[in-house]
Design a protein around this motif. Structure first.
Motif, PDB file in Angstrom:
ATOM      1  N   GLU A   1       0.845  -1.187   0.000  1.00 35.67           N
ATOM      2  CA  GLU A   1       0.000   0.000   0.000  1.00 35.67           C
ATOM      3  C   GLU A   1       0.883   1.241   0.000  1.00 35.67           C
ATOM      4  OE1 GLU A   1      -2.476  -0.582   3.430  1.00 35.67           O
ATOM      5  OE2 GLU A   1      -3.974  -1.694   2.259  1.00 35.67           O
ATOM      6  N   GLU A   2       0.469   2.249  -0.742  1.00 37.21           N
ATOM      7  CA  GLU A   2       1.283   3.453  -0.912  1.00 37.21           C
ATOM      8  C   GLU A   2       0.450   4.699  -0.664  1.00 37.21           C
ATOM      9  OE1 GLU A   2       3.784   4.018  -4.592  1.00 37.21           O
ATOM     10  OE2 GLU A   2       2.352   5.667  -4.888  1.00 37.21           O
ATOM     11  N   ALA A   3       1.057   5.684  -0.001  1.00 38.66           N
ATOM     12  CA  ALA A   3       0.448   6.998   0.178  1.00 38.66           C
ATOM     13  C   ALA A   3       1.441   8.048  -0.301  1.00 38.66           C
ATOM     14  CB  ALA A   3       0.087   7.239   1.640  1.00 38.66           C
TER      15      ALA A   3
ATOM     16  N   ILE B   1      -1.154  19.814  -1.382  1.00 41.40           N
ATOM     17  CA  ILE B   1      -1.869  20.218  -2.589  1.00 41.40           C
ATOM     18  C   ILE B   1      -2.375  18.998  -3.356  1.00 41.40           C
ATOM     19  CG2 ILE B   1      -0.524  22.332  -2.774  1.00 41.40           C
ATOM     20  CD1 ILE B   1       1.000  20.975  -5.108  1.00 41.40           C
ATOM     21  N   ASN B   2      -1.810  17.841  -3.020  1.00 47.96           N
ATOM     22  CA  ASN B   2      -2.298  16.603  -3.628  1.00 47.96           C
ATOM     23  C   ASN B   2      -1.988  15.436  -2.701  1.00 47.96           C
ATOM     24  OD1 ASN B   2      -3.510  15.049  -5.684  1.00 47.96           O
ATOM     25  ND2 ASN B   2      -1.502  14.444  -6.454  1.00 47.96           N
ATOM     26  N   PHE B   3      -2.913  14.507  -2.608  1.00 47.15           N
ATOM     27  CA  PHE B   3      -2.706  13.309  -1.789  1.00 47.15           C
ATOM     28  C   PHE B   3      -3.384  12.143  -2.490  1.00 47.15           C
ATOM     29  CE2 PHE B   3      -3.929  10.246   1.497  1.00 47.15           C
ATOM     30  CZ  PHE B   3      -2.698  10.044   2.127  1.00 47.15           C
ATOM     31  N   THR B   4      -2.612  11.095  -2.758  1.00 47.29           N
ATOM     32  CA  THR B   4      -3.167   9.917  -3.424  1.00 47.29           C
ATOM     33  C   THR B   4      -2.765   8.652  -2.664  1.00 47.29           C
ATOM     34  OG1 THR B   4      -1.234   9.731  -4.889  1.00 47.29           O
ATOM     35  CG2 THR B   4      -3.114  10.983  -5.706  1.00 47.29           C
ATOM     36  N   GLU B   5      -3.605   7.636  -2.786  1.00 49.07           N
ATOM     37  CA  GLU B   5      -3.331   6.338  -2.177  1.00 49.07           C
ATOM     38  C   GLU B   5      -3.530   5.258  -3.222  1.00 49.07           C
ATOM     39  OE1 GLU B   5      -4.679   6.290   2.354  1.00 49.07           O
ATOM     40  OE2 GLU B   5      -6.314   6.983   1.054  1.00 49.07           O
ATOM     41  N   ARG B   6      -2.787   4.188  -3.068  1.00 56.43           N
ATOM     42  CA  ARG B   6      -2.981   3.048  -3.968  1.00 56.43           C
ATOM     43  C   ARG B   6      -2.657   1.755  -3.230  1.00 56.43           C
ATOM     44  NH1 ARG B   6       2.315   3.078  -7.965  1.00 56.43           N
ATOM     45  NH2 ARG B   6       1.402   1.120  -8.640  1.00 56.43           N
ATOM     46  N   ARG B   7      -3.321   0.707  -3.660  1.00 58.59           N
ATOM     47  CA  ARG B   7      -3.092  -0.637  -3.119  1.00 58.59           C
ATOM     48  C   ARG B   7      -2.819  -1.549  -4.299  1.00 58.59           C
ATOM     49  NH1 ARG B   7      -4.374  -3.946   1.359  1.00 58.59           N
ATOM     50  NH2 ARG B   7      -5.114  -6.047   0.828  1.00 58.59           N
ATOM     51  N   SER B   8      -1.673  -2.218  -4.268  1.00 54.31           N
ATOM     52  CA  SER B   8      -1.240  -3.017  -5.414  1.00 54.31           C
ATOM     53  C   SER B   8      -0.819  -4.411  -4.976  1.00 54.31           C
ATOM     54  CB  SER B   8      -0.056  -2.345  -6.123  1.00 54.31           C
ATOM     55  OG  SER B   8      -0.364  -1.025  -6.499  1.00 54.31           O
TER      56      SER B   8
ATOM     57  N   ILE C   1      -6.884   2.523  -6.679  1.00 54.01           N
ATOM     58  CA  ILE C   1      -6.218   3.829  -6.649  1.00 54.01           C
ATOM     59  C   ILE C   1      -7.226   4.818  -6.096  1.00 54.01           C
ATOM     60  CG2 ILE C   1      -5.154   5.677  -8.000  1.00 54.01           C
ATOM     61  CD1 ILE C   1      -4.252   3.592 -10.006  1.00 54.01           C
ATOM     62  N   ASP C   2      -6.918   5.410  -4.966  1.00 51.92           N
ATOM     63  CA  ASP C   2      -7.837   6.322  -4.285  1.00 51.92           C
ATOM     64  C   ASP C   2      -9.214   5.689  -4.102  1.00 51.92           C
ATOM     65  OD1 ASP C   2      -5.960   8.353  -3.951  1.00 51.92           O
ATOM     66  OD2 ASP C   2      -6.391   9.227  -5.913  1.00 51.92           O
ATOM     67  N   LYS C   3      -9.192   4.429  -3.693  1.00 52.47           N
ATOM     68  CA  LYS C   3     -10.389   3.639  -3.376  1.00 52.47           C
ATOM     69  C   LYS C   3     -11.181   3.191  -4.603  1.00 52.47           C
ATOM     70  CE  LYS C   3      -9.254   4.409   0.863  1.00 52.47           C
ATOM     71  NZ  LYS C   3      -8.454   3.386   1.588  1.00 52.47           N
TER      72      LYS C   3
END
Length: 304
Positions: A85-87, A100-107, A124-126
């Protein structure tokens, strides 16, 4: 007694000779893999980046600090699969404009080849996503060829072509470049006046992204040791006319992050050499020596 010792030495020698290729081709292959319990923080920076600020309703220019935190979901790892998981948080340090930007991903990906696996609620971002190509790492023993690499901004994979060898931190690495064509990644609403239009009220605009991503990969481990992202986002109205910049920046890894990745790659390469070469050679040579000594002892006993 000498005969017994000789037979024992022959047996041990034979065992070591058989063990050598097993370590080389089976044990090494099972131990050399991306970890399930990954944890790492990478830093990137983008100088003189431009981005549209919804709060300021204008395009801002500033130096960006980018922090990427990666954690492994150990409970979701199974067989050849690991899940990370990445933030990613982006801050404008020039204008003191945080987040100014925030993203999350699960791979999920194959821990040996680095190729994406579609399971485990990857997103990616849910938003659910279908993974393709290389995700975080490249396969062991990277070749000088084109690889398909997943692009998290578009949620698609694009070719990254081999362009040459370079030196990074004293390591010989392979450089790959990936060109991402103009791709619509979002549709938002913005005031027409802010976009330089005569219309009143709000209008819908498409956010269109294109970019060039460059990867420097240590070939034995498939580990990235350097990365650069050239990103160009614009806002277009439904008639296809470009109305404003959305995000234009070249993000590069900091020297500290690069040094850390080089160190990890060197450690990984040394482990691979130990498992694939050093230990098998020692086992093979040791086995041959023991077998020969044992044979001499047995043969000498017979000659007495």
């Amino acid at each position: 007694m000498r005969r017994v010792i000789g037979l024992v030495l022959i047996g041990i020698g034979a065992f070591l000779i058989v063990l050598a290729p097993l370590v080389r081709f089976q044990v090494a292959a099972s131990l050399i893999a991306a970890p399930a319990n990954q944890y790492g923080i990478s830093k990137l920076e983008a100088v003189d980046a431009q981005y549209f600020s919804p709060g300021d309703l204008k395009v801002m220019t500033g130096d960006l600090d980018i922090t990427v935190t990666t954690r492994g979901d150990v409970a979701a790892a199974e067989g050849d699969r690991v899940v990370w998981e990445e933030a990613m948080a982006v801050n404008d340090v020039t204008n003191q404009n945080p987040l100014i930007n925030f993203t999350e991903r699960r791979s999920a990906f194959n821990k040996y080849t680095g190729e994406g696996v579609n399971c485990c609620d990857v997103n990616i971002d849910k938003d659910p996503v279908r993974l393709q190509g290389q995700i975080y790492k490249w396969p062991f023993d990277v070749e000088k060829k084109t690889y398909s690499v997943f692009n998290a901004t578009t949620g698609k994979a694009f070719d990254a072509r081999f362009v040459g060898e370079e030196q990074v931190g004293g390591l010989t690495v392979y450089r790959f470049e990936q060109s991402v064509p103009a791709t619509k990644i979002d549709t938002i609403t913005a005031p027409a006046s802010v976009l330089g239009m005569d219309d009143s009220g709000d209008v819908q605009v498409d956010r269109v992204y294109d970019g060039v991503n460059t990867y420097w990969i240590e070939p034995a481990t498939g580990s990235p040791v350097r990365q650069e992202q050239q990103r160009h986002d614009v806002l277009k109205t439904q008639d296809g006319v470009e109305r404003s910049l959305a995000f234009v920046a070249t993000a590069k890894m900091t020297q500290q992050t690069q040094d850390d990745l080089v160190k990890n790659a060197v450690d990984g390469r040394n482990t691979i050499t130990l498992l694939r070469t050093t230990i098998p050679v020692v086992l093979l040579v040791g086995g041959l020596i023991l077998a020969v000594v044992g044979f001499v002892l047995v043969r000498r006993r017979r000659d007495i």
